[in-house]
Design a protein around this motif. Structure first.
Motif, PDB file in Angstrom:
ATOM      1  N   GLU A   3      17.239   1.097   8.340  1.00  0.00           N
ATOM      2  CA  GLU A   3      17.727   1.347   6.982  1.00  0.00           C
ATOM      3  C   GLU A   3      16.634   1.900   6.074  1.00  0.00           C
ATOM      4  OE1 GLU A   3      20.674   1.388   5.728  1.00  0.00           O
ATOM      5  OE2 GLU A   3      21.704   0.644   7.522  1.00  0.00           O
ATOM      6  N   SER A   4      15.373   1.611   6.398  1.00  0.00           N
ATOM      7  CA  SER A   4      14.279   2.099   5.553  1.00  0.00           C
ATOM      8  C   SER A   4      14.152   3.618   5.579  1.00  0.00           C
ATOM      9  CB  SER A   4      12.956   1.459   5.984  1.00  0.00           C
ATOM     10  OG  SER A   4      12.490   2.002   7.212  1.00  0.00           O
ATOM     11  N   ARG A   5      14.812   4.272   6.541  1.00  0.00           N
ATOM     12  CA  ARG A   5      14.756   5.731   6.622  1.00  0.00           C
ATOM     13  C   ARG A   5      15.316   6.396   5.360  1.00  0.00           C
ATOM     14  NH1 ARG A   5      13.715   7.614  11.758  1.00  0.00           N
ATOM     15  NH2 ARG A   5      13.853   6.073  13.432  1.00  0.00           N
ATOM     16  N   THR A   6      16.275   5.752   4.722  1.00  0.00           N
ATOM     17  CA  THR A   6      16.915   6.349   3.544  1.00  0.00           C
ATOM     18  C   THR A   6      16.644   5.556   2.268  1.00  0.00           C
ATOM     19  OG1 THR A   6      18.966   5.171   4.090  1.00  0.00           O
ATOM     20  CG2 THR A   6      18.749   7.431   4.894  1.00  0.00           C
ATOM     21  N   ALA A   7      15.641   4.680   2.296  1.00  0.00           N
ATOM     22  CA  ALA A   7      15.303   3.860   1.125  1.00  0.00           C
ATOM     23  C   ALA A   7      14.040   4.391   0.468  1.00  0.00           C
ATOM     24  CB  ALA A   7      15.110   2.407   1.538  1.00  0.00           C
ATOM     25  N   GLN A   8      13.886   4.093  -0.814  1.00  0.00           N
ATOM     26  CA  GLN A   8      12.640   4.457  -1.484  1.00  0.00           C
ATOM     27  C   GLN A   8      11.673   3.288  -1.556  1.00  0.00           C
ATOM     28  OE1 GLN A   8      12.784   4.786  -5.994  1.00  0.00           O
ATOM     29  NE2 GLN A   8      14.895   5.315  -5.498  1.00  0.00           N
ATOM     30  N   LEU A   9      12.157   2.087  -1.239  1.00  0.00           N
ATOM     31  CA  LEU A   9      11.298   0.905  -1.220  1.00  0.00           C
ATOM     32  C   LEU A   9      11.993  -0.177  -0.414  1.00  0.00           C
ATOM     33  CD1 LEU A   9       8.773  -0.654  -2.351  1.00  0.00           C
ATOM     34  CD2 LEU A   9      10.258  -1.408  -4.220  1.00  0.00           C
ATOM     35  N   LEU A  10      11.225  -0.883   0.411  1.00  0.00           N
ATOM     36  CA  LEU A  10      11.723  -2.039   1.152  1.00  0.00           C
ATOM     37  C   LEU A  10      11.064  -3.283   0.586  1.00  0.00           C
ATOM     38  CD1 LEU A  10      13.007  -3.661   3.463  1.00  0.00           C
ATOM     39  CD2 LEU A  10      11.195  -2.813   4.969  1.00  0.00           C
ATOM     40  N   VAL A  11      11.862  -4.271   0.206  1.00  0.00           N
ATOM     41  CA  VAL A  11      11.352  -5.515  -0.367  1.00  0.00           C
ATOM     42  C   VAL A  11      11.725  -6.675   0.546  1.00  0.00           C
ATOM     43  CG1 VAL A  11      11.391  -7.079  -2.352  1.00  0.00           C
ATOM     44  CG2 VAL A  11      11.606  -4.602  -2.702  1.00  0.00           C
ATOM     45  N   VAL A  12      10.730  -7.459   0.927  1.00  0.00           N
ATOM     46  CA  VAL A  12      10.964  -8.642   1.744  1.00  0.00           C
ATOM     47  C   VAL A  12      10.208  -9.820   1.168  1.00  0.00           C
ATOM     48  CG1 VAL A  12      11.406  -7.406   3.913  1.00  0.00           C
ATOM     49  CG2 VAL A  12       9.067  -8.006   3.296  1.00  0.00           C
ATOM     50  N   GLY A  13      10.707 -11.018   1.446  1.00  0.00           N
ATOM     51  CA  GLY A  13       9.999 -12.229   1.067  1.00  0.00           C
ATOM     52  C   GLY A  13       8.901 -12.537   2.063  1.00  0.00           C
ATOM     53  N   ALA A  14       7.949 -13.336   1.626  1.00  0.00           N
ATOM     54  CA  ALA A  14       6.820 -13.646   2.499  1.00  0.00           C
ATOM     55  C   ALA A  14       7.196 -14.600   3.616  1.00  0.00           C
ATOM     56  CB  ALA A  14       5.680 -14.248   1.680  1.00  0.00           C
ATOM     57  N   ARG A  15       8.129 -15.470   3.356  1.00  0.00           N
ATOM     58  CA  ARG A  15       8.598 -16.389   4.377  1.00  0.00           C
ATOM     59  C   ARG A  15      10.079 -16.616   4.191  1.00  0.00           C
ATOM     60  NH1 ARG A  15       3.549 -18.210   3.073  1.00  0.00           N
ATOM     61  NH2 ARG A  15       2.121 -18.467   4.823  1.00  0.00           N
TER      62      ARG A  15
END
Length: 295
Positions: free
Chosen positions: A248-260
């Motif tokens: 999905e990151s192929r078409t995103a301008q930013l990927l946000v994830v939590g640390a845990r």
């Protein structure tokens, strides 16, 4: 102006790309930008000045100053309205950046580097910074998709709430929507106890998907009302977390994830999911710690 964005530089092309991203982030926030170079050489007890046989502009100290000056010039060319400060700080890169994160609202680094940031994404530095930095850490990878959404990895854990808040704030700053993705399998889904102890399974066939959908809805609750102008799409994927986020990151301008997190995101910063995302995502990656995780 309020707030501060810090960016680590080392003279590499990757760090200059990080400077450009950091300058844009500072402009969006109305924040200042601090360009920082970690100068490790004094601790190595090597000569810092120019060689007696070389040009007067030579030497490690002058090289560090040129690295910072080039980065400052690049930042000002991207966001001339941003107040840019700079510093050459004696110390190991991780220690320097961790200290910078105490006063910053965002720390930006490149995915690869040279000099003081050698192996940033190949060893423990990026993982440790993402795990222990006092603010979100943005790792700049490939150029993001223009006009793409903010991709949010949702796991439903309390530790992931800050990541949800960060993603909504970023989407508002970027005037774009959010794609909230949740990947699950029967092995990482919290299953409630059976209503009837005589039943062999806690869930009837097909019930697990409903549990996961409710988890995502609860994770996003309240944010839609706080950010009514943001379009939110949700995507449920029965499968691997790493593969789903990277694709999905192929078409995103930013990927946000939590640390845990839980399930597919367990040990995100320390385990295989974070390594895969930080190495292989097709857009910048922001890692956001939970409030319970740090000082």
């Amino acid at each position: 102006m309020s707030g501060l964005v810090a960016v680590g530089v080392d003279g590499s092309a990757s760090s200059l790309a990080a400077v450009e991203t950091a300058a844009r982030e500072a402009r969006r926030r109305g924040a200042g930008l601090r360009v920082v170079h970690a100068f490790l050489w004094p601790a190595m007890h090597v000569p810092l000045g120019p060689s007696a046989l070389g040009p007067p502009e030579g030497g490690l100290r002058n090289t560090a100053r040129r690295v910072v000056a080039e980065a400052v010039e690049r930042a000002r060319s991207v966001s001339p309205e941003v107040d840019v400060t700079h510093a050459v700080v004696t110390g190991e890169p991780l220690t320097v950046l961790e200290a910078e994160s105490r006063a910053a609202e965002l720390v930006v680094v490149g995915s690869r580097g040279m000099g003081g940031f050698v192996g940033l994404m190949l060893g423990s530095t990026a993982v440790h910074l993402a795990a222990h930095g006092r603010c979100p850490v943005l790792v700049v990878r490939e150029q993001p998709a223009a006009g793409g959404p903010v991709l949010l990895g949702v796991d439903g854990s309390p530790a992931g709430e800050n990541a949800v808040d960060f993603a909504f704030a970023e989407a508002a700053l970027r005037d774009t929507g959010i794609l909230a993705l949740h990947a699950w399998t029967p092995w990482n889904t919290p299953v409630p106890p059976p209503q009837d102890p005589a039943l062999p399974y806690a869930c009837r066939p097909g019930e697990l998907a409903g549990i996961e959908e409710r988890l995502v809805a609860e994770a996003l609750a309240g944010r839609r009302e706080r950010y009514p102008g943001i379009t939110v799409q949700t995507k449920m994927v029965r499968g691997g977390t790493r593969e789903a986020l990277i694709e999905e990151s192929r078409t995103a301008q930013l990927l946000v994830v939590g640390a845990r997190g839980r399930g597919g995101f367990t040990g995100l910063v320390l385990g295989s999911v974070s390594q895969a995302v930080l190495h292989h995502a097709h857009c910048p990656v922001a890692v956001v710690r939970g409030s319970s995780g740090g000082g």
